[in-house]
Design a protein around this motif. Structure first.
Motif: not given
Length: 156
Positions: A72-78, A92-107
Motif C-alpha cells: 500500500a501507498v499511504v499519504s496523509g499527515r503525521l 506518546r505515539s505517532a501515527e499517520i492519518v491517511a488522506n489517501n491509500v493506493y494499491f502499491g502493486e497490481s492484483k
C-alpha cells in the motif's frame, strides 16, 4: 505549516474496521516500511512499523480491499498523540492519518508471485475485451510469442 507524509510498504495484519459512537467508520492498520539504507556494517536493511488510521470512506476502502501482506501507498499527515496507559504513565505515539491509500502493486502481481489473495468483492484482474480491442493474456500464460529464427527479411 506543512505536514505531509507518503510511505509505501506492506500491511502487517488485516485492517481493523471499527465505528465511533456516531457511526463514523475508522480503520487501523500498520505498514512495514523498509529503510533505503542498511546499517554501518552493511547488513540487512531495517524496517519501520508505522501505525496508520483511515477515516470514513478511506477507512472502508482499506478494510474492503487490503489485507495482511498487501502493498500500500499511504499519504496523509503525521499525528502525535499523548495518552495515559493503565498504570497511569504518560505515553506518546505517532501515527499517520491517511488522506489517501493506493494499491502499491497490481492484483496480477500479487496473485502470480505468491502475494496475498484479497477477500471480498475485489475487481477482476482482467476485463472482458471489447470487439477488435486488446485481449489480455490468460492468467499464467505468456504475453510473448515465440519467433522463428529466420532473419531473412530483416534489412540489416
Amino acid at each position: 505549516m506543512l505536514n505531509n507524509i507518503v510511505i509505501m510498504g506492506r500491511l502487517t495484519r488485516d485492517p481493523e474496521l471499527r465505528y465511533t459512537q456516531s457511526q463514523v467508520p475508522v480503520a487501523s492498520f500498520t505498514i512495514a516500511c523498509d529503510r533505503d539504507f542498511s546499517g554501518r556494517d552493511g547488513g540487512d536493511r531495517q524496517t519501520d512499523f508505522i501505525d496508520c488510521v483511515a477515516w470514513r470512506q478511506t477507512g472502508e476502502f482499506v478494510s474492503k480491499y487490503f489485507s495482511k501482506g498487501s502493498m500500500a501507498v499511504v499519504s496523509g499527515r503525521l499525528q502525535i498523540r499523548d495518552w495515559t496507559d493503565r498504570e497511569g504513565n504518560r505515553r506518546r505515539s505517532a501515527e499517520i492519518v491517511a488522506n489517501n491509500v493506493y494499491f502499491g502493486e497490481s492484483k496480477r502481481s500479487r496473485e502470480d508471485f505468491g502475494g496475498y489473495a484479497p477477500s471480498g468483492n475485489a475487481r477482476p484482474a482482467y476485463a472482458a475485451p471489447e470487439a477488435g480491442g486488446y485481449s489480455a493474456p490468460a492468467p499464467g500464460g505468456s504475453a510473448f510469442a515465440e519467433l522463428d529464427d529466420d532473419d531473412g527479411d530483416l534489412p540489416f
